[in-house]
Design an enzyme around this catalytic site. Structure first.
Site, PDB file in Angstrom:
ATOM      1  N   GLU A 223       1.089  -1.225   0.046  1.00  0.00           N
ATOM      2  CA  GLU A 223       0.033  -0.374  -0.177  1.00  0.00           C
ATOM      3  C   GLU A 223       0.935   1.096   0.078  1.00  0.00           C
ATOM      4  O   GLU A 223       2.013   1.088   0.153  1.00  0.00           O
ATOM      5  CB  GLU A 223      -1.009  -0.255   1.467  1.00  0.00           C
ATOM      6  CG  GLU A 223      -1.751  -1.083   2.001  1.00  0.00           C
ATOM      7  CD  GLU A 223      -2.326  -1.590   2.805  1.00  0.00           C
ATOM      8  OE1 GLU A 223      -2.880  -0.579   3.284  1.00  0.00           O
ATOM      9  OE2 GLU A 223      -3.180  -2.425   2.880  1.00  0.00           O
ATOM     10  N   GLU A 334      -9.483   5.759   2.892  1.00  0.00           N
ATOM     11  CA  GLU A 334      -9.795   4.523   4.341  1.00  0.00           C
ATOM     12  C   GLU A 334     -10.293   5.654   5.517  1.00  0.00           C
ATOM     13  O   GLU A 334      -9.173   6.618   5.318  1.00  0.00           O
ATOM     14  CB  GLU A 334      -8.894   3.565   4.531  1.00  0.00           C
ATOM     15  CG  GLU A 334      -9.684   3.221   5.048  1.00  0.00           C
ATOM     16  CD  GLU A 334      -8.463   1.296   5.513  1.00  0.00           C
ATOM     17  OE1 GLU A 334      -7.823   1.531   4.409  1.00  0.00           O
ATOM     18  OE2 GLU A 334      -8.540   0.559   6.456  1.00  0.00           O
TER      19      GLU A 334
END
Ligand SMILES: *[C@@H]1O[C@H](CO)[C@@H](O)[C@H](O)[C@H]1NC(C)=O
Ligand SMILES: *[C@@H]1O[C@H](CO)[C@@H](O)[C@H](O)[C@H]1NC(C)=O
Length: 419
Positions: A223, A334
């Protein structure tokens, strides 16, 4: 009473012992003494592991200290599998793109100024060193334990097949994804904002995910993107970050360089450092480009920031599924919704505005691309979208000649439709 003071004199130790004996009924006294001294030692040991001797240190305007650590002495090489690793100073291959980066429209021109990191204002690291954001005692003490520092909580599952699980974790997403093929990398240009975080234990991030395995037990994930995380960094700044795990956030992996894994080769960009400037509402818009791809020769996963900075790589052996290829790519935002007072958090995602507000107000990802098995960058086919509660945070996709595949995403969290 501190550990150091206690161990200095016998009489003090005797006093502590007497106190413990005296309060033996509670039983917890002796345990507490050893616990707190053990914790102090653990914190110190961990700081020594993370903060390697520097040839130069630079104080950033945001309070960070950036240590210039010789490339061969970075913490990655403490990994038992990396003891004899021959560091690669450049990738063997770079993905070829069809998209012409130099073709910029009036709208994007303003945003193509090179992004710098805040600490550059006060100096640069010499060649053959890497800039490492120094970890402080306070950073570790904000975590629930030494072990938890620099790691996502286990339930941080980006897209769960099981919606109950997605909700239970308190994590909320507004993302775009592709699956059903083998992927060898992904790219995106990400609009940078500084979302407001309601609770210090919440965060807001915007990133891409390179995924393999299943969401339950054995997820492999790489990520990268930007994040605001008061717990991790001690402030509300927007920071460049990476993350990796090979077991669904259980025992492996971490943010940035906070464990052995990622090998950095770049002397200019520090993981976890503040990004400056950030975009303003109806004002100048800034974005960063991130490319992660698998070197077809060595199998390592490389990361590039902007057009100029190849940061380094995650060695192939860290992963199981990703040692071969990724089966899913995700892009988007997120946040953690800790539901203080039983109400939805007002922690913002992206700019804190909903996608329909568009350019200059809502945050975006543009030119999202995947790397195929021939090492070519290409447009993703069959994009899906996912949000847990679109009244809180939403996502809207589009495509055109200038931005390729793009999407607007984010939202304010708590609002009349998201109580
Ligand atoms: C971060 O922002 C919150 C409000 O969004 C504020 O309460 C807090 O003091 C800020 N923290 C720091 C370290 O500036
Ligand atoms: C998550 O919970 C909210 C509120 O309880 C609910 O409205 C929503 O449908 C749930 N999301 C999913 C994906 O189940």
């Amino acid at each position: 009473m501190g550990f150091a003071q206690l161990s200095r004199g016998r009489s003090r130790r005797a006093l502590a012992l007497a106190l413990c004996v005296w309060s033996l009924i509670s039983l917890s006294c002796a345990a507490r003494l050893t616990d707190s001294s053990r914790q102090k030692l653990d914190v110190q040991k961990h700081l020594n592991r993370l903060n390697k001797p520097a040839v130069k240190s630079i104080k950033s305007p945001d309070g960070d200290i950036i240590d210039c650590v010789p490339i061969s002495q970075q913490a990655a090489f403490d990994h038992p599998y990396l003891k004899d690793h021959k560091i690669q100073m450049r990738p063997n291959y770079h993905p070829e793109g069809l998209f012409n980066e130099n073709k910029v429209s009036e709208k994007t021109k303003e945003r193509s100024n090179p992004q710098v990191q805040l600490w550059h204002a006060n100096g640069r690291c010499p060649e053959d060193t890497i800039p490492v954001r120094r970890t402080r005692e306070d950073d570790i003490l904000r975590a629930s334990s030494v072990k938890a520092y620099g790691r996502k909580k286990q339930r941080s599952i980006p897209k769960s097949a099981d919606p109950d699980l997605a909700n239970e974790s308190g994590h909320q997403h507004a993302i775009v994804y592709v699956n059903g093929d083998k992927y060898y990398g992904a790219k995106a240009t990400i609009n940078v904002w500084e979302p407001k975080i309601q609770q210090p234990n919440e965060f807001s991030l915007s990133q891409l995910w390179i995924l393999g395995g299943s969401f339950g037990e054995d997820l492999n994930s790489i990520e990268a993107g930007w994040q605001v995380s008061p717990d991790l960094y001690g402030d509300n700044n927007t920071r460049l970050f990476t993350y990796w795990t090979s077991d669904a956030y259980q025992a492996t992996g971490c943010y940035n360089l906070l464990c052995s894994g990622f090998i950095q080769i770049n002397s200019e960009i520090a993981m976890g450092a503040s990004i400056s400037p950030v975009s303003g509402l109806r004002g100048s818009q800034y974005d960063i480009s991130i490319l992660v791809w698998k070197d077809p020769k060595e199998g390592h996963w490389w990361m590039q920031f902007g057009n100029d900075y190849v940061l380094g790589y995650w060695p192939s052996f860290l992963f199981s599924y990703l040692a071969d290829s990724a089966s899913m790519i995700e892009w988007g935002g997120e946040v953690v919704n800790s539901e203080p007072d039983g109400q939805h958090t007002s922690t913002q995602m992206g700019s804190g505005r909903f996608p329909e507000e568009g350019f200059g107000k809502a945050s975006y990802f543009r030119n999202i691309q995947v790397v195929d098995s021939s090492n070519n960058l290409k447009a993703p086919k069959g994009l899906g979208t996912f949000t847990e509660q679109s009244n809180c945070y939403d996502v809207q996709t589009g495509s055109n000649g200038d931005w390729g595949h793009y999407f607007y995403y984010g939202g304010p969290g708590k609002n009349p439709n998201c109580p």
